[in-house]
Design a protein around this motif. Sequence first.
Motif, PDB file in Angstrom:
ATOM      1  N   GLU A   2       0.846  -1.188   0.000  1.00  0.00           N
ATOM      2  CA  GLU A   2       0.000   0.000   0.000  1.00  0.00           C
ATOM      3  C   GLU A   2       0.884   1.242   0.000  1.00  0.00           C
ATOM      4  OE1 GLU A   2      -3.421   2.086   2.621  1.00  0.00           O
ATOM      5  OE2 GLU A   2      -2.802   0.068   3.207  1.00  0.00           O
ATOM      6  N   TRP A   3       0.600   2.146  -0.923  1.00  0.00           N
ATOM      7  CA  TRP A   3       1.380   3.383  -0.996  1.00  0.00           C
ATOM      8  C   TRP A   3       0.739   4.421  -0.078  1.00  0.00           C
ATOM      9  CZ3 TRP A   3       5.627   4.260  -4.324  1.00  0.00           C
ATOM     10  CH2 TRP A   3       5.925   3.179  -5.170  1.00  0.00           C
ATOM     11  N   THR A   4       1.531   5.054   0.747  1.00  0.00           N
ATOM     12  CA  THR A   4       0.979   6.063   1.656  1.00  0.00           C
ATOM     13  C   THR A   4       1.558   7.430   1.321  1.00  0.00           C
ATOM     14  OG1 THR A   4       2.771   5.730   3.218  1.00  0.00           O
ATOM     15  CG2 THR A   4       0.773   4.417   3.553  1.00  0.00           C
ATOM     16  N   THR A  31      -9.435   4.047  -4.454  1.00  0.00           N
ATOM     17  CA  THR A  31      -8.124   3.432  -4.212  1.00  0.00           C
ATOM     18  C   THR A  31      -7.033   4.461  -4.502  1.00  0.00           C
ATOM     19  OG1 THR A  31      -8.267   2.586  -6.454  1.00  0.00           O
ATOM     20  CG2 THR A  31      -8.739   1.021  -4.669  1.00  0.00           C
ATOM     21  N   HIS A  33      -3.169   5.457  -5.662  1.00  0.00           N
ATOM     22  CA  HIS A  33      -2.066   4.987  -6.513  1.00  0.00           C
ATOM     23  C   HIS A  33      -0.925   5.994  -6.434  1.00  0.00           C
ATOM     24  CE1 HIS A  33      -4.729   2.090  -8.447  1.00  0.00           C
ATOM     25  NE2 HIS A  33      -5.633   3.042  -8.402  1.00  0.00           N
ATOM     26  N   GLU A 145       8.143  -2.117  -5.427  1.00  0.00           N
ATOM     27  CA  GLU A 145       7.162  -3.106  -4.966  1.00  0.00           C
ATOM     28  C   GLU A 145       7.714  -4.528  -4.909  1.00  0.00           C
ATOM     29  OE1 GLU A 145       3.686  -2.695  -7.433  1.00  0.00           O
ATOM     30  OE2 GLU A 145       2.997  -0.919  -6.338  1.00  0.00           O
TER      31      GLU A 145
END
Length: 184
Positions: A2-4, A31, A33, A145
Amino acid sequence: MEWTRSETLAHAAPGCNTCLGLGLRIGRNETTHPCNCVLRAIFRACFEHFRDCVSRERYISKVTLDPLPGKDRRGAWGRKSEEFSADFCLISKRTLTPPEYDIFKYHFLLGADWKLCCRKLNMDRGNFFHAVYRIEQKLGRVFRELEPYSLFPIDDYLHGPVKGVRSCLAEGDVAPVRPPLRAA
Ligand SMILES: [Zn+2]
């Protein structure tokens, strides 16, 4: 993964029109991105480090002993510059399509400028730069990732994620250090 925002903010381009410098964009179903400007910045940081590794005098590269996270306290020997360079090339080759890899090879690995690449690959300038952007975004995402060992953050790649080591100490099953003693 998960990108924060706390992660993307540091790499976002301040003047980006898409994310307004926050590094995240909201997709369908709310969502989140990473913005393309973040992915390109990640690629460029890895590419800079790659260039640094290959331009250093390779015969004096240091051998390092890195502690392994978990109960195994032995550690692993390695030549980090060579490992990083090899991973950078192998992951790129695996990720890109053959035409993309040709552009990557001429432009990033061999250092050819856009004019030379366009002549060699029979492309026009616009298509070439579109392809370069696409390659940077694709690789930036994979470098971040990739599991279990991502290329980025580079410090984590080189020294191992500090978090993993901490969490295993919190389990409470850490054996006391017993130096080897000769039997009396
Ligand atoms: Zn952006």
